[in-house]
Write an enzyme that holds these catalytic residues in place. Structure first.
Site, short mmCIF file in Angstrom:
data_model
loop_
_atom_site.label_atom_id
_atom_site.label_comp_id
_atom_site.label_asym_id
_atom_site.label_seq_id
_atom_site.Cartn_x
_atom_site.Cartn_y
_atom_site.Cartn_z
N LYS A 1 0.84 -1.20 0.00
CA LYS A 1 0.00 0.00 0.00
C LYS A 1 0.88 1.25 0.00
O LYS A 1 2.00 1.20 0.48
CB LYS A 1 -0.86 0.03 1.27
CG LYS A 1 -2.01 -0.94 1.30
CD LYS A 1 -2.84 -0.75 2.55
CE LYS A 1 -3.97 -1.74 2.63
NZ LYS A 1 -4.96 -1.62 1.55
N ARG B 1 -10.29 -11.49 1.87
CA ARG B 1 -11.11 -12.55 1.30
C ARG B 1 -10.42 -13.92 1.40
O ARG B 1 -11.07 -14.95 1.44
CB ARG B 1 -11.52 -12.20 -0.14
CG ARG B 1 -10.37 -12.11 -1.10
CD ARG B 1 -10.73 -11.33 -2.36
NE ARG B 1 -10.71 -9.89 -2.14
CZ ARG B 1 -10.99 -8.98 -3.07
NH1 ARG B 1 -11.34 -9.35 -4.29
NH2 ARG B 1 -10.93 -7.69 -2.79
#
Ligand code: BES
Ligand code: MN
Ligand code: ZN
Length: 498
Positions: free
Chosen positions: A277, A351
């Site tokens: 990120k 996920r």
């Protein structure tokens, strides 16, 4: 916190007498008229001149110069009478409680009748007050050497009401319990990543389980390897902290049946992994265990209220970092469900761990599953910090859930799950599923990815990336963690008793 009394008398001593004020121009009557008389018509004059305000959430404080037992009056503007809902009453009480705390008052006395409207039950109005007293007194735990914030002072609330004492008492207590559960979640989410590792999170969960006599189990890395939890193990590769799969079981029924299951994302810090990120704002990724914390907050409320339902909590927890062994883009892994996944982006890690979380919940007997996660930036683009995004495979279950959200006073909005969205997940040449099919419908594909490991079990996915952590304070708390969906999950469990 609360005492309930009836027949308010002007000589009643209090630091703050709380009066609800609707935006209507009726002549003063009842207790307010008596107070006004004792103050030689000051209330009427102040109202006429606009120094006591009636607009929604406007708080006006007036000193009584010792003419009555109350030192000050606090008028809570409630706006239009017919517009007051549970949510609005709670937020107005929140604004009041914040102001009372800022004034460093330890006690207040509420004239409950002045807040009553036809459409709102005594129980719900009391719940609004109880919740606000807890939520709006929440303070961030910091690590500064010198305490520079005043402590929240409010410790005692006297409530005067001449009616339905049982409903009032129950509402206040339930509301307060809901607030405390939510504050527990907030404190976990606000905790820095170095001070809340997966090991720490597991310890918190175990302590909670012990406190309420729940069963618990914490799977270690070796257990995960034995069971084939390829999702959480893959994400954990880049971290030096061991992963944990945390399980709590609340048994409210004789048999382990009709099991409602909550599965919460417990990434204690999300740097993105190799798909790193950007640095700006990355510190907020300490909040990436918001789903896990919301599940624990709900379990705390359930432990307090003891509904006769079975609730299973499953929390996959790891950091998402980078080291020499970290998961790489292009890697192919096998989840607990048996499905293979091509990891196109290591920052789509939530996920991956939730795939194992929901599959494990099924193994443990889940009949209904709600997964909750700070899953996608895309949901913030779609719904902002106002509403939690939802996806479901079951209309009936979702209806029940929505009722709980309305009762809890939390905003949820459903996203579609049409067939073609599923096809986006099947775009890997290498594996059954692609964990990052691209920007289009990002929140939907993320949710459906988790659903792909569930098949037909009734399921609701909640994306709280926008709602779990706020950049500004609200009427119900400071900036930072909000405790989103804690109360909704707890009410869902309560109403599940069928
Ligand atoms: N934890 C983030 C999502 C997030 C973003 C939560 C902002 C709170 C605030 C999640 O793991 C993530 O990185 N999602 C990616 C997915 C993408 C790589 C497919 C995202 O939303 O950018
Ligand atoms: Mn991520
Ligand atoms: Zn994440």
């Amino acid at each position: 916190m609360f005492t309930i009394q009836s027949n308010y008398q002007l000589k009643e001593e209090t630091e703050a007498l709380i009066i609800g004020l609707f935006n209507e121009s009726k002549p003063l009557k009842g207790v307010i008229k008596e107070i006004d008389d004792a103050l030689d018509g000051a209330i009427r004059d102040l109202m006429r001149d606009g120094d006591i305000k009636k607009g929604y959430k406007e708080i006006s404080s007036v000193h009584t110069f010792h003419k009555i037992g109350a030192k000050r009056l606090y008028f809570v503007g409630l706006g239009k009478r017919e517009k007051l809902t549970f949510m609005k009453a709670r937020d107005a009480f929140g604004a009041l409680v914040k102001q009372v705390n800022r004034a460093r008052l330890e006690q207040m006395t509420v004239l409950f009748d002045t807040f009553m409207v036809e459409e709102l039950s005594v129980y719900d109005l009391a719940r609004a007050l109880g919740e606000a007293c807890s939520l709006a007194s929440y303070q961030l735990i910091d690590y500064k050497q010198k305490e520079n914030r005043p402590d929240a002072m409010l410790r005692h609330v006297s409530v005067f009401f001449n009616n339905e004492e049982v409903a009032l008492k129950e509402g206040l207590e339930v509301g307060y319990t809901f607030g405390e559960g939510t504050n527990f979640t907030r404190s976990l989410v606000n905790r820095p990543g170095n001070l809340l590792t997966p090991t720490d999170l597991a310890a918190e969960a175990v302590e909670l389980a012990k406190q309420y006599g729940m069963e618990y189990e914490v799977l270690e890395k070796e257990d995960m390897e034995r069971l084939g939890m390829g999702g959480i193990l893959a994400v954990n590769q880049g971290s030096d902290q061991p992963p944990k799969m945390i399980v709590l079981k609340y048994r409210g029924k004789e048999k382990w049946e009709d099991v409602l299951s909550f599965v919460g994302k417990g990434i204690t810090f999300d740097a993105g992994g190799i798909s790193l990120k950007p640095a700006k704002g990355m510190e907020e990724m300490k909040s990436d265990m918001g789903g896990a914390a919301s599940v624990l907050g709900a379990m705390k409320i359930i432990g307090e209220l003891k509904p006769d339902v079975n609730v299973l909590a499953v929390i996959p927890s790891t950091e998402n970092l980078i080291n020499g062994s970290a998961l790489k883009p292009g890697d192919v892994i096998t989840a607990l469900s048996g499905k293979t996944i091509e990891v196109k982006n290591t920052d789509a890690e939530g996920r991956l761990i939730l795939a194992d979380g929901v599959a494990y919940a099924k193994q443990l007997g889940a009949d209904y599953i709600v997964d909750i996660a700070t899953l996608t930036g895309a949901v913030m683009v779609a719904l902002g910090d106002v509403a939690t995004g939802a996806i479901t495979n079951n209309e009936t279950f979702f209806e029940t859930f929505l009722e709980a959200a309305v009762d809890a006073g939390e905003y949820v909005w459903r996203l579609p799950a049409f067939e073609p969205y599923y096809d986006l997940l099947k775009t890997s040449d290498m594996a059954d599923l692609n964990n990052s099919p691209g920007r289009l419908a990002g929140s939907i594909t993320a949710g459906l990815f988790i659903g792909a490991h569930i098949e037909n079990t009734p399921w609701i996915h909640l994306d709280i990336a926008g709602t779990a952590y706020g950049s500004k304070a609200s009427d119900l708390g400071p900036k930072g963690a909000t405790g989103a969906m804690v109360r909704t999950l707890a009410i869902l469990a309560e109403q599940f008793k069928k």
